[in-house]
Enzyme design. Structure first.
Site, short mmCIF file in Angstrom:
data_model
loop_
_atom_site.label_atom_id
_atom_site.label_comp_id
_atom_site.label_asym_id
_atom_site.label_seq_id
_atom_site.Cartn_x
_atom_site.Cartn_y
_atom_site.Cartn_z
N ARG A 1 -5.74 5.88 -7.95
CA ARG A 1 -5.45 7.31 -7.98
C ARG A 1 -5.34 7.82 -9.42
O ARG A 1 -5.87 8.88 -9.77
CB ARG A 1 -4.16 7.58 -7.21
CG ARG A 1 -4.25 7.18 -5.74
CD ARG A 1 -2.88 7.12 -5.06
NE ARG A 1 -2.25 8.41 -5.01
CZ ARG A 1 -0.99 8.61 -4.58
NH1 ARG A 1 -0.24 7.57 -4.22
NH2 ARG A 1 -0.49 9.82 -4.54
N LEU B 1 0.87 -1.17 0.00
CA LEU B 1 0.00 0.00 0.00
C LEU B 1 0.91 1.22 0.00
O LEU B 1 1.96 1.23 0.65
CB LEU B 1 -0.90 0.02 1.23
CG LEU B 1 -1.93 -1.11 1.37
CD1 LEU B 1 -2.71 -0.95 2.68
CD2 LEU B 1 -2.89 -1.14 0.19
N ASP B 2 0.52 2.26 -0.73
CA ASP B 2 1.30 3.49 -0.72
C ASP B 2 1.46 3.99 0.71
O ASP B 2 0.63 3.71 1.58
CB ASP B 2 0.60 4.58 -1.55
CG ASP B 2 0.51 4.22 -3.02
OD1 ASP B 2 1.33 3.42 -3.48
OD2 ASP B 2 -0.39 4.76 -3.70
N LYS B 3 2.51 4.74 0.94
CA LYS B 3 2.79 5.27 2.28
C LYS B 3 1.56 5.90 2.91
O LYS B 3 1.24 5.63 4.08
CB LYS B 3 3.92 6.31 2.19
CG LYS B 3 4.17 7.04 3.50
CD LYS B 3 5.22 8.14 3.32
CE LYS B 3 5.40 8.93 4.61
NZ LYS B 3 6.39 10.03 4.46
#
Length: 324
Positions: free
Chosen positions: A243, A137-139
């Site tokens: 996104r 997962l992205d930060k």
């Protein structure tokens, strides 16, 4: 040491393939590496070639060295564990936590925390005492993640993610109201032609450089034409996919520092206080809400859910307060 006697029906099979299946906890690539390191023998004679044909009735022995510590160091950090057994850990990752050490984030990552949490309970993956990261997962994306503790689990979960043989749903707060309110977004995703820090939907001559990507979405709630809460499912798993796709159709995520390039026109339809609150949100409003998969060892179907984190819940409360 692990041993296996070759049955008659295995005669002629590649020895690395046979041993990976017979032992069960090692991948074929790991067995191949052990053969090349001189750690595999047949009836006491070293096996030199991973492609050597199996001899029926032969006794094969594999000496598995103890795992060495991985380069990242253990760092004690609080973790929200949803489930843990000898094969895997399911956790609720908070926003702001980087998954894996990388330039600019060499420590303080999820991997560092898992090394401290699991400690000697990690039997080793690829010869290293480390957790197996099978997806990221992205930060600044929060939510459910699964991490492998054994080589068997790492291989099985990696295959499940590659084949999309699992159930993942994300909750996203996006600017505007998509039309239609439910549908699919399709477009090849690759590195942006001029900004290497961004991904993009590639078209025309650039399309061949991208990878096919498909996102399914449905609107759960809407606040006029200003903002919508979406449920998103991935048919593929590309970097920044949700996104990028939502930004491509004109509905970027609230707070997205990379793909929200200007103040969205939809924000002008909201009351000033609400508008300012959403524009000040410091991260992409994206949360991995559910994750379902089959247990890599037992085949049991598992499903885990994570409630909206406090910061996203506060955004919905702000929208509801002004709507009321």
């Amino acid at each position: 040491m692990r041993q296996a006697i070759a049955p008659p029906d295995s005669a002629g099979e590649r020895v690395d393939r046979f041993l990976a299946a017979a032992i069960g906890s090692l991948s074929r690539s790991r067995v191949k590496a052990l053969i090349e390191a001189g750690a595999v023998s047949r009836d006491g004679t070293p096996v030199a070639d991973p492609a050597e044909p199996v001899r029926a009735g032969a006794r094969y022995a594999v000496v598995i060295p103890p795992p060495v510590d991985a380069a990242p160091l253990p760092q004690a950090m609080p973790l929200t564990i949803l489930h843990e057994d000898r094969h895997l850990i399911v956790l609720d990752k908070p926003a702001g936590l980087v998954v894996h050490p990388a330039p600019g984030n060499l420590d303080g990552t999820l991997v560092n925390a898992l090394l401290a949490h699991a400690g000697d309970d990690l039997p080793g993956i690829g010869g290293e005492k480390r957790p197996g990261i099978v997806h990221r997962l992205d930060k600044d994306t929060s939510g459910v993640m699964v991490v492998a503790k054994t080589e068997l689990a790492h291989r099985a979960l990696s295959e499940a993610f590659a084949a999309r043989d699992l159930d993942r749903e994300y909750v996203a707060l996006a600017w505007g109201l998509p039309n239609p309110v439910a549908g699919e977004i399709e477009g090849a995703i690759g590195r942006h032609p001029t900004d290497r820090k961004r991904m993009a939907v590639l078209t025309g001559r650039d399309a061949a450089r991208g990878k096919p990507a498909l996102t399914r979405y449905a609107t759960e709630r809407a606040w006029g034409a200003g903002c919508a809460l979406l449920r998103c499912r991935l048919a593929t798993g590309r970097t920044h996919q949700i996104r990028v796709h939502l930004s491509q159709i004109g509905h970027p995520l609230v707070g997205d520092p990379v793909y929200l390039r200007r103040v969205p026109a939809a924000s002008r339809t909201l009351p000033p206080e609400t508008r300012e609150g959403l524009l000040a949100f410091p991260r992409q409003a994206l949360h991995a809400a559910t994750l379902g998969f089959r247990h890599p060892a037992t085949g049991e179907p598992l499903r885990f859910a994570s409630p909206l984190p406090a910061d996203m819940a506060a955004l919905l409360a702000l929208l509801d307060a002004d709507a009321g």
